[in-house]
Design a protein around this motif. Structure first.
Motif, PDB file in Angstrom:
ATOM      1  N   TYR A  87      -3.052 -10.839  14.493  1.00  0.00           N
ATOM      2  CA  TYR A  87      -3.062  -9.598  13.938  1.00  0.00           C
ATOM      3  C   TYR A  87      -4.560  -8.979  13.900  1.00  0.00           C
ATOM      4  O   TYR A  87      -4.423  -7.885  13.917  1.00  0.00           O
ATOM      5  CB  TYR A  87      -2.808 -10.199  12.331  1.00  0.00           C
ATOM      6  CG  TYR A  87      -2.962  -9.232  11.265  1.00  0.00           C
ATOM      7  CD1 TYR A  87      -2.144  -8.138  11.013  1.00  0.00           C
ATOM      8  CD2 TYR A  87      -4.137  -9.232  10.294  1.00  0.00           C
ATOM      9  CE1 TYR A  87      -2.379  -7.255  10.011  1.00  0.00           C
ATOM     10  CE2 TYR A  87      -4.260  -8.347   9.377  1.00  0.00           C
ATOM     11  CZ  TYR A  87      -3.534  -7.259   9.022  1.00  0.00           C
ATOM     12  OH  TYR A  87      -3.594  -6.442   8.065  1.00  0.00           O
ATOM     13  N   ILE A 122       0.949  -1.088   0.113  1.00  0.00           N
ATOM     14  CA  ILE A 122      -0.075   0.097  -0.130  1.00  0.00           C
ATOM     15  C   ILE A 122       0.803   1.226  -0.018  1.00  0.00           C
ATOM     16  O   ILE A 122       0.469   2.410  -0.785  1.00  0.00           O
ATOM     17  CB  ILE A 122      -0.997  -0.029   1.292  1.00  0.00           C
ATOM     18  CG1 ILE A 122      -1.593  -1.142   1.241  1.00  0.00           C
ATOM     19  CG2 ILE A 122      -1.838   1.247   1.109  1.00  0.00           C
ATOM     20  CD1 ILE A 122      -2.856  -1.269   2.391  1.00  0.00           C
ATOM     21  N   ASP A 139      10.567   3.400   7.109  1.00  0.00           N
ATOM     22  CA  ASP A 139      10.336   2.161   6.954  1.00  0.00           C
ATOM     23  C   ASP A 139      11.637   1.087   7.292  1.00  0.00           C
ATOM     24  O   ASP A 139      12.794   2.223   7.179  1.00  0.00           O
ATOM     25  CB  ASP A 139      10.088   1.735   5.328  1.00  0.00           C
ATOM     26  CG  ASP A 139       9.472   0.135   5.256  1.00  0.00           C
ATOM     27  OD1 ASP A 139       8.064   0.133   4.813  1.00  0.00           O
ATOM     28  OD2 ASP A 139      10.140  -0.744   5.400  1.00  0.00           O
ATOM     29  N   LYS A 178      -5.330  -5.225  15.222  1.00  0.00           N
ATOM     30  CA  LYS A 178      -5.852  -4.039  14.345  1.00  0.00           C
ATOM     31  C   LYS A 178      -7.192  -3.762  15.316  1.00  0.00           C
ATOM     32  O   LYS A 178      -7.354  -2.442  15.270  1.00  0.00           O
ATOM     33  CB  LYS A 178      -6.452  -4.751  13.287  1.00  0.00           C
ATOM     34  CG  LYS A 178      -5.476  -5.074  12.257  1.00  0.00           C
ATOM     35  CD  LYS A 178      -4.786  -3.643  11.760  1.00  0.00           C
ATOM     36  CE  LYS A 178      -3.736  -4.102  10.578  1.00  0.00           C
ATOM     37  NZ  LYS A 178      -2.728  -2.689  10.377  1.00  0.00           N
ATOM     38  N   GLN A 228      13.113  -0.944   5.378  1.00  0.00           N
ATOM     39  CA  GLN A 228      13.757  -1.079   4.391  1.00  0.00           C
ATOM     40  C   GLN A 228      14.112   0.230   3.202  1.00  0.00           C
ATOM     41  O   GLN A 228      13.483   1.152   3.431  1.00  0.00           O
ATOM     42  CB  GLN A 228      12.932  -2.124   3.236  1.00  0.00           C
ATOM     43  CG  GLN A 228      12.501  -3.480   4.138  1.00  0.00           C
ATOM     44  CD  GLN A 228      11.689  -4.232   3.286  1.00  0.00           C
ATOM     45  OE1 GLN A 228      12.019  -4.859   2.255  1.00  0.00           O
ATOM     46  NE2 GLN A 228      10.482  -4.388   3.657  1.00  0.00           N
TER      47      GLN A 228
HETATM   48  N1  LIG Z   1      -2.536  -5.521   1.824  1.00  0.00           N
HETATM   49  C1  LIG Z   1      -3.499  -5.993   2.335  1.00  0.00           C
HETATM   50  O1  LIG Z   1      -4.305  -6.801   1.670  1.00  0.00           O
HETATM   51  C2  LIG Z   1      -4.229  -5.313   3.607  1.00  0.00           C
HETATM   52  C3  LIG Z   1      -5.425  -5.464   3.835  1.00  0.00           C
HETATM   53  C4  LIG Z   1      -5.791  -4.757   5.060  1.00  0.00           C
HETATM   54  C5  LIG Z   1      -4.986  -4.040   6.025  1.00  0.00           C
HETATM   55  N2  LIG Z   1      -3.519  -3.778   5.104  1.00  0.00           N
HETATM   56  C6  LIG Z   1      -2.724  -3.043   6.377  1.00  0.00           C
HETATM   57  O2  LIG Z   1      -2.179  -2.104   5.663  1.00  0.00           O
HETATM   58  C7  LIG Z   1      -0.843  -1.573   5.845  1.00  0.00           C
HETATM   59  C8  LIG Z   1       0.010  -1.900   4.923  1.00  0.00           C
HETATM   60  O3  LIG Z   1      -0.039  -3.168   4.254  1.00  0.00           O
HETATM   61  P1  LIG Z   1       0.821  -3.614   3.096  1.00  0.00           P
HETATM   62  O4  LIG Z   1       0.008  -4.804   2.430  1.00  0.00           O
HETATM   63  O5  LIG Z   1       1.474  -2.644   2.313  1.00  0.00           O
HETATM   64  O6  LIG Z   1       1.902  -4.460   3.830  1.00  0.00           O
HETATM   65  P2  LIG Z   1       3.428  -4.891   3.523  1.00  0.00           P
HETATM   66  O7  LIG Z   1       3.852  -6.032   4.277  1.00  0.00           O
HETATM   67  O8  LIG Z   1       3.566  -4.890   2.200  1.00  0.00           O
HETATM   68  O9  LIG Z   1       4.152  -3.456   4.151  1.00  0.00           O
HETATM   69  C9  LIG Z   1       4.409  -3.185   5.641  1.00  0.00           C
HETATM   70  C10 LIG Z   1       5.642  -2.337   5.666  1.00  0.00           C
HETATM   71  O10 LIG Z   1       6.100  -1.950   7.073  1.00  0.00           O
HETATM   72  C11 LIG Z   1       7.473  -1.943   7.062  1.00  0.00           C
HETATM   73  N3  LIG Z   1       7.872  -2.281   8.394  1.00  0.00           N
HETATM   74  C12 LIG Z   1       7.363  -3.641   9.204  1.00  0.00           C
HETATM   75  N4  LIG Z   1       7.703  -3.388  10.714  1.00  0.00           N
HETATM   76  C13 LIG Z   1       8.380  -2.208  10.594  1.00  0.00           C
HETATM   77  C14 LIG Z   1       9.067  -1.272  11.731  1.00  0.00           C
HETATM   78  N5  LIG Z   1       9.219  -2.043  12.900  1.00  0.00           N
HETATM   79  N6  LIG Z   1       9.534  -0.069  11.383  1.00  0.00           N
HETATM   80  C15 LIG Z   1       9.470   0.552  10.053  1.00  0.00           C
HETATM   81  N7  LIG Z   1       8.694  -0.409   8.929  1.00  0.00           N
HETATM   82  C16 LIG Z   1       8.526  -1.479   9.396  1.00  0.00           C
HETATM   83  C17 LIG Z   1       7.840  -3.368   6.125  1.00  0.00           C
HETATM   84  O11 LIG Z   1       9.082  -3.096   6.140  1.00  0.00           O
HETATM   85  C18 LIG Z   1       6.934  -3.080   4.999  1.00  0.00           C
HETATM   86  O12 LIG Z   1       7.539  -2.356   4.170  1.00  0.00           O
HETATM   87  C19 LIG Z   1      -0.599  -2.624   7.139  1.00  0.00           C
HETATM   88  O13 LIG Z   1      -1.102  -2.078   8.549  1.00  0.00           O
HETATM   89  C20 LIG Z   1      -1.695  -3.638   6.910  1.00  0.00           C
HETATM   90  O14 LIG Z   1      -1.892  -4.460   8.239  1.00  0.00           O
HETATM   91  C21 LIG Z   1      -3.211  -4.284   4.233  1.00  0.00           C
END
Ligand SMILES: NC(=O)c1ccc[n+]([C@@H]2O[C@H](COP(=O)([O-])OP(=O)(O)OC[C@H]3O[C@@H](n4cnc5c(N)ncnc54)[C@H](O)[C@@H]3O)[C@@H](O)[C@H]2O)c1
Length: 337
Positions: free
Chosen positions: A153, A15, A35, A157, A37
């Motif tokens: 998880y 996202i 992040d 949330k 990364q």
């Molecule tokens: N992708 C989906 O389908 C979906 C659906 C519902 C909710 N979400 C929520 O949206 C958000 C983003 O999801 P996404 O799919 O992009 O996830 P993702 O796993 O692709 O990205 C998460 C990012 O957070 C970073 N991260 C993790 N721990 C960290 C820390 N301690 N400090 C700094 N950075 C850190 C990771 O390096 C990663 O780049 C999340 O909160 C997720 O729960 C996603």
């Protein structure tokens, strides 16, 4: 003078990359991304990226000494499957990390004298249907129903939504002077599908994995049963929803947590859509009983009428448009060598 900025945590994720690209095009606001990364080069050019941990309090103090943060998109998290393997780590990042950022936003709101907007992506994982019969009977679940998550998880949330509401409405309620409180807004997303990134660590990943495998001519063994149904949304709509909710006037919001969704598909329906565009795709079904049980506990669909009523939410990509205009053309060019 500190420079005004928007902070995006977890910006390197699925996202995050889509949101940052969009924000960089649409606004002249300074964007600070955080992040663990590094950001891909094509996005890094338009933002100030900090590679670090949301739990690093020293880093966050330095950040607020340099920037006046007026909006936070807090996306950093450990996703559902990964969180089941490391529940304590998930709690640490997902809950304590969110608490640290809510505290930062609270302090910033007081300093500025106006609320910092705190935008938080929640998930269908906040729901927990007790069995398949209930899942069938309560197809379109409303925000306050079935809030009984069965994953770490989902628990994280749901609790963070409540923490956000607390910091927005009741923080320091016994103090002599009520502080200026932050403005927390959250979306419960369905499974998201991006054409540009492949998901990892989530439990709705079978949909996007099936599609990306088909585009690369690779076989795919789906880890849930054919009849399993959950809601999905294409990534551009997820970004639009985040931006619309951010911009919505506070007086229009009757809730702080909103469902948003686009289309609901069974895994077999998903396979049919994939086969329509990639007729050679080799998809088999090899359910993983344990991951299957998690998806069975998620609702078949979401009722997003509150978002529609309060801030005119409407997905722009239905299933046909998601596949034919967004997913398939972009995925084909992504894998074309
Ligand atoms: N992708 C989906 O389908 C979906 C659906 C519902 C909710 N979400 C929520 O949206 C958000 C983003 O999801 P996404 O799919 O992009 O996830 P993702 O796993 O692709 O990205 C998460 C990012 O957070 C970073 N991260 C993790 N721990 C960290 C820390 N301690 N400090 C700094 N950075 C850190 C990771 O390096 C990663 O780049 C999340 O909160 C997720 O729960 C996603």
């Amino acid at each position: 003078m500190r420079k005004r900025a928007t902070l995006i945590t977890g910006a390197v994720g699925e996202i995050g990359q889509a949101l940052v690209s969009n924000l960089a095009e649409a606004s002249d606001q300074l964007l600070i991304t955080l992040d663990l990364q590094p950001l891909p080069d094509n996005i890094a050019r338009s933002v100030t990226h900090i590679q670090g941990d949301i739990l690093d309090k020293g880093l966050l103090s330095r950040l607020v000494s340099e920037y006046e943060i007026n909006t936070i998109y807090h996306l950093a998290a450990l996703l559902s499957t990964r969180s089941e393997f490391t529940p304590a780590a998930a709690h640490h990042v997902n809950v304590e990390g969110t608490l640290v950022l809510l505290q930062l936003a609270s302090e910033q709101s007081e300093w500025r004298g106006t609320p910092v907007k705190f935008i938080f992506p929640s998930s269908i994982a906040a729901y927990g249907m007790p069995d398949l019969e209930t899942k069938t009977n309560y197809a379109r679940v409303r925000e306050w129903e079935w809030n009984y998550p069965r994953t770490m998880y989902g628990c994280n949330k749901l609790y963070c939504e409540q923490l956000g509401i607390y910091f927005s409405m009741h923080y320091r309620q016994l103090a002599a002077d009520r502080p200026v409180m932050l403005d927390f807004r959250s979306l419960r997303f369905p499974g998201l599908i991006s054409a540009f990134t492949v998901p990892s660590g989530g439990t709705s990943d079978y949909g996007p994995e099936m599609l990306h495998a088909a585009a690369q001519g690779e076989p795919y063994a789906c880890f849930v049963r054919q009849d399993v149904r959950i809601p999905f949304m294409a990534m551009p709509d997820a970004v639009t929803a985040l931006l619309r909710l951010t911009e919505a006037p506070a007086e229009k919001l009757s809730r702080r947590v909103y469902n948003v969704t686009s289309f609901s598909l069974s895994a077999a329906d998903f396979q049919d859509w994939v086969m329509k565009f990639f007729p050679q795709a080799e998809v088999t079904f090899k359910p993983d009983v344990k991951r299957q049980a998690i998806v069975d506990s998620w609702p078949a669909d979401l009722d997003d009428s509150a978002a529609e009523r309060d801030w005119n939410w409407q997905p722009e990509y239905d299933v046909e448009r998601s596949f034919s205009e967004y997913l398939v053309p972009n995925i084909i060019s992504r894998y074309r060598v």
